[in-house]
Design a protein around this motif. Structure first.
Motif, PDB file in Angstrom:
ATOM      1  N   GLY A 125       0.819  -1.205   0.000  1.00 32.97           N
ATOM      2  CA  GLY A 125       0.000   0.000   0.000  1.00 32.97           C
ATOM      3  C   GLY A 125       0.855   1.258   0.000  1.00 32.97           C
ATOM      4  O   GLY A 125       0.563   2.236  -0.700  1.00 32.97           O
ATOM      5  N   PHE A 126       1.950   1.235   0.769  1.00 35.75           N
ATOM      6  CA  PHE A 126       2.818   2.412   0.847  1.00 35.75           C
ATOM      7  C   PHE A 126       3.577   2.640  -0.455  1.00 35.75           C
ATOM      8  O   PHE A 126       3.966   3.762  -0.771  1.00 35.75           O
ATOM      9  CB  PHE A 126       3.814   2.244   2.000  1.00 35.75           C
ATOM     10  N   VAL A 127       3.781   1.570  -1.222  1.00 39.86           N
ATOM     11  CA  VAL A 127       4.487   1.702  -2.506  1.00 39.86           C
ATOM     12  C   VAL A 127       3.692   2.551  -3.490  1.00 39.86           C
ATOM     13  O   VAL A 127       4.266   3.242  -4.339  1.00 39.86           O
ATOM     14  CB  VAL A 127       4.751   0.294  -3.101  1.00 39.86           C
ATOM     15  N   LEU A 128       2.361   2.533  -3.367  1.00 46.91           N
ATOM     16  CA  LEU A 128       1.501   3.252  -4.312  1.00 46.91           C
ATOM     17  C   LEU A 128       1.544   4.745  -4.019  1.00 46.91           C
ATOM     18  O   LEU A 128       0.802   5.262  -3.190  1.00 46.91           O
ATOM     19  CB  LEU A 128       0.068   2.717  -4.232  1.00 46.91           C
ATOM     20  N   TYR A 308       9.598   3.541   6.370  1.00 50.13           N
ATOM     21  CA  TYR A 308       9.024   3.320   5.038  1.00 50.13           C
ATOM     22  C   TYR A 308       9.510   4.378   4.038  1.00 50.13           C
ATOM     23  O   TYR A 308       9.875   4.050   2.899  1.00 50.13           O
ATOM     24  CB  TYR A 308       7.498   3.338   5.107  1.00 50.13           C
ATOM     25  N   MET A 309       9.487   5.654   4.447  1.00 48.51           N
ATOM     26  CA  MET A 309       9.894   6.716   3.524  1.00 48.51           C
ATOM     27  C   MET A 309      11.374   6.588   3.163  1.00 48.51           C
ATOM     28  O   MET A 309      11.759   6.761   2.004  1.00 48.51           O
ATOM     29  CB  MET A 309       9.596   8.093   4.120  1.00 48.51           C
ATOM     30  N   LEU A 310      12.208   6.280   4.161  1.00 48.27           N
ATOM     31  CA  LEU A 310      13.646   6.150   3.904  1.00 48.27           C
ATOM     32  C   LEU A 310      13.926   4.951   2.994  1.00 48.27           C
ATOM     33  O   LEU A 310      14.677   5.059   2.014  1.00 48.27           O
ATOM     34  CB  LEU A 310      14.401   6.005   5.224  1.00 48.27           C
ATOM     35  N   ALA A 311      13.314   3.800   3.309  1.00 47.17           N
ATOM     36  CA  ALA A 311      13.536   2.597   2.507  1.00 47.17           C
ATOM     37  C   ALA A 311      13.031   2.793   1.080  1.00 47.17           C
ATOM     38  O   ALA A 311      13.709   2.425   0.114  1.00 47.17           O
ATOM     39  CB  ALA A 311      12.848   1.398   3.160  1.00 47.17           C
ATOM     40  N   LYS A 312      11.848   3.367   0.936  1.00 45.55           N
ATOM     41  CA  LYS A 312      11.296   3.584  -0.401  1.00 45.55           C
ATOM     42  C   LYS A 312      12.154   4.566  -1.197  1.00 45.55           C
ATOM     43  O   LYS A 312      12.412   4.362  -2.390  1.00 45.55           O
ATOM     44  CB  LYS A 312       9.859   4.091  -0.290  1.00 45.55           C
TER      45      LYS A 312
END
Length: 379
Positions: A125-128, A308-312
């Motif tokens: 979901g966060f990838v979108l 999540y933001m850092l990894a993405k």
């Protein structure tokens, strides 16, 4: 006499318009961008702020039309020949970025003690990425028609398409969840979705231009405006009936009309509605932020927002460099696309219905997505 005596309560409308008129120019003047202004105003006037409006979900349904119209206008700029030329970026760059980022974020969830299925749903979901935020920022910064901007648009198109297999995956994995025996791959739904796309393409190719030519000969301007709205909303509705994304329906209609001689008039007719509804969309997102959940689970939420933001961002940067983007372009793309987006709400709702995540987990994930959206204009 009270407003209720006349059957009309103007307070919600006045509150929305007042918040938009005050917050957007103020934040724009401060250099923070109008999007952050809308989000902040939504928090203030929403049910977890002053309580001037109590039903952000209903407003969000209406305001999503702003995203739909925005994608229609983007489609008008994407001639089929141009879109075909981008196929390598869409299904190459876009697909690699989505898959690798989903695996990385799923790994974060598993590493911190959550089940694999719940971790996959949360990460996917966060990838979108938020199409509304990224498109708006590209437009404000004049990057929409640059090569860097077009690559970002290509990835966003793939991400919008990805919601379909992700929802199918949620349905497929539902049987593995205790108490949820229904599920499996919906072949009938896939068939209906495919037929819907084919029907929309055929209608756009053979019916839309004759329709607008006929209406143009009538010479009534408001009829052309109504026809433009009918095409946008009708395409979105047909795609929704087929179980697909409304935004993708509008985008497809825009692409089909991109070669039309009426393209510039359509753009002029739709743009005012798009601007107002897109502002309402960001207001509704801000109103949806449950401050109670944030206060109770703030350490967890902040950790996952940062992780999540850092990894993405790291994945996006690495993939961009792998596809031979310059350092500055890769960094710009990583910062701009590091947030979650509006389609995550759809995926999380489906996962909640399937029993893959709980109600509290859904609220926490929603807060994570919204805070990441708030941080993007600042970044």
């Amino acid at each position: 006499m009270s407003a209720e005596a006349h059957g009309v309560d103007l307070l919600p409308i006045v509150a929305l318009l007042g918040a938009a008129v005050v917050a957007a120019p103020l934040f724009q003047r401060l250099g923070l961008g109008s999007i952050l202004g809308y989000l902040a105003a939504g928090v203030v006037i929403g049910p977890f702020g002053l309580g001037l409006l109590q039903d952000p979900a209903q407003l969000l349904q209406i305001a999503e039309m702003g995203v739909v119209m925005f994608l229609f206008l983007i489609g008008l700029e994407m001639r089929p020949s141009r879109l075909w030329a981008m196929k390598g970026q869409i299904f190459g760059l876009g697909l690699v970025q989505v898959v690798v980022a989903a695996l990385a974020l799923t790994g974060i969830g598993v590493a911190t003690g959550f089940p694999v299925l719940a971790s996959f749903v949360a990460g996917a979901g966060f990838v979108l990425t938020s199409t509304a935020i990224v498109m708006r920022l590209l437009e404000e910064e004049g990057q929409m028609h640059t090569q860097a901007g077009q690559r970002i648009v290509a990835v966003l198109i793939l991400e919008d398409l990805a919601i379909v297999p992700l929802l199918a995956a949620v349905a497929f994995f539902a049987p593995a969840v205790p108490g949820h025996e229904a599920g499996g791959i919906d072949l009938r739904g896939i068939g209906i979705g495919t037929l819907t796309i084919v029907a929309l393409v055929l209608a756009g190719r053979f019916l839309l231009n004759p329709l607008f030519r006929l209406l143009a000969n009538v010479g009534v301007r408001e009829v052309m405006t109504a026809a433009a709205l009918l095409v946008v909303l009708g395409s979105a509705y047909v795609m929704q009936l087929g179980g697909l994304s409304m935004a993708m329906g509008a985008f497809l209609a825009g692409v089909l009309l991109s070669e039309s001689v009426f393209r510039h008039q359509l753009e002029a007719d739709i743009d005012p509605f798009r601007g107002i509804l897109l502002g309402l969309f960001f207001l509704a997102v801000g109103m949806s932020l449950d401050l109670g959940v944030v206060a109770a689970k703030w350490r967890m939420i902040l950790f996952y927002v940062a992780a999540y933001m850092l990894a993405k961002a790291l994945v996006i940067y690495a993939i961009a460099r792998l596809f031979r983007a310059r350092h500055d372009e890769a960094l710009y793309r990583a910062v701009l696309m590091a947030q979650g987006g509006e389609f995550a709400f759809v995926l999380y709702a489906a996962a909640l219905s399937a029993g893959i995540i709980s109600g509290e987990e859904n609220a926490i994930l929603t807060a994570i997505i919204i805070l990441s959206m708030v941080l993007t204009p600042l970044a």
